[in-house]
Structures are given as structure tokens and as C-alpha cells.
Design an enzyme around this catalytic site. Structure first.
Site, PDB file in Angstrom:
ATOM      1  N   ARG A 227       5.305   5.191 -10.425  1.00  0.00           N
ATOM      2  CA  ARG A 227       6.095   5.756  -9.458  1.00  0.00           C
ATOM      3  C   ARG A 227       7.040   6.666 -10.096  1.00  0.00           C
ATOM      4  NH1 ARG A 227       3.265   3.334  -6.760  1.00  0.00           N
ATOM      5  NH2 ARG A 227       3.656   1.967  -4.787  1.00  0.00           N
ATOM      6  N   GLU A 256       6.699  12.843  -3.473  1.00  0.00           N
ATOM      7  CA  GLU A 256       5.167  13.574  -3.281  1.00  0.00           C
ATOM      8  C   GLU A 256       5.297  13.701  -2.030  1.00  0.00           C
ATOM      9  OE1 GLU A 256       3.728   9.936  -4.468  1.00  0.00           O
ATOM     10  OE2 GLU A 256       3.633   9.900  -6.378  1.00  0.00           O
ATOM     11  N   HIS A 274      -1.426  11.259  -7.082  1.00  0.00           N
ATOM     12  CA  HIS A 274      -1.515   9.633  -6.907  1.00  0.00           C
ATOM     13  C   HIS A 274      -2.510   9.090  -7.192  1.00  0.00           C
ATOM     14  CE1 HIS A 274       1.416   6.058  -5.199  1.00  0.00           C
ATOM     15  NE2 HIS A 274       0.655   5.874  -6.384  1.00  0.00           N
TER      16      HIS A 274
HETATM   17  C1  8YV Z   1      -1.890   2.556  -3.557  1.00  0.00           C
HETATM   18  C2  8YV Z   1      -0.503   2.483  -5.474  1.00  0.00           C
HETATM   19  O1  8YV Z   1      -3.185   2.597  -3.403  1.00  0.00           O
HETATM   20  O2  8YV Z   1      -1.124   0.190  -5.001  1.00  0.00           O
HETATM   21  C3  8YV Z   1      -0.247   0.857  -5.874  1.00  0.00           C
HETATM   22  O3  8YV Z   1       1.142   0.944  -5.568  1.00  0.00           O
HETATM   23  O4  8YV Z   1       0.784   3.267  -6.155  1.00  0.00           O
HETATM   24  C4  8YV Z   1      -1.999   3.194  -5.334  1.00  0.00           C
HETATM   25  O5  8YV Z   1      -2.079   2.614  -6.239  1.00  0.00           O
HETATM   26  C5  8YV Z   1      -0.968   3.650  -2.767  1.00  0.00           C
HETATM   27  O6  8YV Z   1       0.546   3.208  -2.974  1.00  0.00           O
HETATM   28  C6  8YV Z   1      -1.314   3.441  -1.280  1.00  0.00           C
HETATM   29  O7  8YV Z   1      -0.896   4.687  -0.743  1.00  0.00           O
END
Ligand code: 8YV
Length: 308
Positions: A227, A256, A274
Site C-alpha cells: 500500500r 493512486e 497496482h
Molecule cells: C486488489 C490488492 O486486487 O488484494 C489487494 O489487497 O491490493 C489488489 O490485489 C485490489 O485492491 C482490488 O481493487
């Protein structure tokens, strides 16, 4: 049929599967979202997609479950949900391999200058450069993992196959083959690579600050696949500009999909949108996991992947 509010973006195959079991209320498609919510609020049994804050939870008197698409759930006010005994689920495990794979991909790209060499060849500069510039390598280098959870372990396994020496920082010494540090700055000073794969949220906000970045040093590399909130992005950019950090490979950012132009234009970064879990197979499985959780919860009263 139970009513599931679709509050934000979800993949098409997930929506299709969910629609076979539930009545979907597509707030994501509504032009006036407040009016949509006010109209349907009392009938909503579950929510999926997007960010769910306390204010939204307050508006839904019969909400029983929030099924998050993603392993990270810093987009959900879990405390507000818990206060009303609303179950929150996430999608652990299915994305471990895809995220770990991209992590190693970004590391190799940064270490071996793959994007730069690609541009050099594509732009026809190879004849004048003659030989490829020499680079660093992963083999023999020290890797520090911030957060040795399920994805962290999948990264460690792959880094081990690349002959890296592995350490980790986290809340507990897991008594495994890797070296444990109980202090992040000390680990950063010890390693060549720092990979961030910890949960976002208040507990890790700007945990990777100027001190940690400078401890990693001019020959060090930072990789963030978790993150953007975990890194002090301003301090990171400054360190990269001033040569206090060797380079960074970033899949996630503070704001983002935006980032400062200075970051986009730095020569010593590899940037990714991402995309950790963004493979066909993984996203399909994550979507099915969201639906499996909703179905299990409404059929048995127990979700498969409740967050604790
Ligand atoms: C998600 C992610 O696909 O799973 C998570 O925490 O960061 C990503 O892989 C994404 O957040 C979905 O919008």
C-alpha cells in the site's frame, strides 16, 4: 433472494457469478448514488466493491456482511462494522503467487535495468552503445521483507530460488530459516533490498519514513507491492533525487492512480499500476472467493474468510 449492494468496481465474471445467487443493487452504475442508497438502504443485506466507510455503514440498518474484493481491507471501516456485528470478509491466499511473481519481476527489472535496456534497443541506440551497461543482480544480495505473512512467504520462497539472503521484520519472530529483525531501521541498514508487503491502515502509516529509507542507503532498493500509505512518498522522492537511495520499484502509491511528476520522471524507478493480483486466473479466483463468502454466510451463518 438476498440483496447485495455493489458499491464500487468489481470484475464482470464476479458480478455474473454473484448475480446467480443474489439480487444485485448496482449503485456503481447509478448517477445519483446518494438517492440510490436512500431508496434501497433498508433492503440491503450485504455490500461488495469499493470503499465502505462508517458513514455508509450507518446508512444501512440491515447490513450483515461486507465482502471485500482484495486481501487488503484498509478501504473498509472494520471497527464500524464490528461495532454492529457486521461480518467483513477478504480474499486471502488466492493472490499470493501473482503478487509474489510481480514482486520478483519488478526486482529483476530494476536490478537488471530491463525497462531502460528495452528502451535503448527499441530506440535504435544499441549500435552506438555497443555493449549493455553492467548492472547489479539479485543473486548474493540481501533481501529484507517488511511483513512475512502469506504473500511475504511466497516472495521469500521465490527470492530464495534467486539465491538471495533473506531477513524479515514484523511483530513476531516466526522462528523459521530467515533472519528476524525486531527493528525496521536496523533491517534496512543490513539489507540491499527492502520489500514492503504489510497491510495498509493506521498501524503501518508512513512506517517506511526518511530514516528507514536512508538506512537502506545509496546502494539500496525499495520495493512497495503493498500500500502506498506505508511509505512517506515525499521522503522517498527526495532520497531518490538526492542519491540517498539507489532505486525503487513501486506498484502502489499514496494517491493512486496519481503521483507527482517528479516521481514519474526519476531515472532510478520502475513503476507499475497496482497490478500485483492483476492476472486473469487470480482475479477470477478472487471474484469466486467473494461470492463463496457471501453464499456461505447466508446459507450457514459463517463466512469462509472473515477478517479478525
Ligand atoms: C486488489 C490488492 O486486487 O488484494 C489487494 O489487497 O491490493 C489488489 O490485489 C485490489 O485492491 C482490488 O481493487
Amino acid at each position: 433472494m438476498k440483496n447485495i449492494l455493489i458499491a464500487g468496481n468489481l470484475p464482470q465474471d464476479c458480478l455474473q457469478l454473484m448475480g446467480q445467487h443474489f439480487n444485485l443493487l448496482r449503485m456503481d452504475q447509478a448517477t445519483d448514488k446518494d438517492a440510490f442508497l436512500a431508496k434501497h438502504a433498508a433492503s440491503i443485506d450485504g455490500v461488495s466493491g469499493g470503499a465502505i466507510d462508517g458513514a455508509m455503514i450507518d446508512k444501512l440498518p440491515n447490513l450483515k456482511i461486507i465482502a471485500n474484493f482484495g486481501v487488503g481491507y484498509d478501504n473498509i471501516d472494520v471497527a464500524a462494522a464490528k461495532a454492529r456485528d457486521i461480518v467483513v470478509t477478504n480474499t486471502p491466499n488466492r493472490l499470493n503467487a501473482a503478487v509474489a511473481e510481480l514482486t520478483l519481476g519488478l526486482m529483476i527489472a530494476l536490478a537488471r535495468r530491463i525497462p531502460k535496456n528495452h528502451e535503448m534497443v527499441r530506440n535504435g541506440h544499441w549500435p552506438s552503445v555497443k555493449r549493455a551497461p553492467l548492472t547489479g543482480q539479485l543473486a548474493g544480495a540481501k533481501l529484507g521483507i517488511l511483513g512475512l505473512g502469506r504473500i511475504g512467504k511466497a516472495i521469500a520462497k521465490r527470492a530464495d530460488a534467486c539465491d538471495m539472503e533473506i531477513s524479515y521484520f514484523g511483530r513476531t519472530d516466526q522462528q523459521n530459516d530467515y533472519r528476524y529483525f525486531d527493528d525496521l531501521t536496523s533491517m534496512a541498514a543490513h539489507v540491499d533490498w527492502l520489500v514492503i508487503i504489510a497491510p495498509g491502515g493506521e498501524g503501518t502509516d508512513k512506517l517506511v519514513n526518511a530514516n528507514v529509507i536512508e538506512a537502506l542507503g545509496p546502494e539500496g532498493f525499495l520495493v512497495n507491492i503493498a500500500r502506498g500509505s506505508i511509505v512517506d512518498e515525499t521522503a522517498l522522492i527526495l532520497a531518490l533525487e538526492q542519491g540517498k537511495l539507489g532505486g525503487a520499484a513501486l506498484d502502489v502509491f499514496e494517491n493512486e492512480p496519481h503521483m507527482p511528476d517528479t516521481l514519474r520522471n526519476l531515472p532510478n524507478v520502475v513503476l507499475s499500476p497496482h497490478a500485483g493480483s492483476a492476472t486473469h486466473v487470480t482475479r477470477q479466483q478472487m471474484g469466486a472467493q467473494v461470492v463463496d463468502n457471501l453464499v456461505a454466510f447466508f446459507e450457514t451463518g459463517k463466512a469462509l474468510d472473515p477478517v479478525t
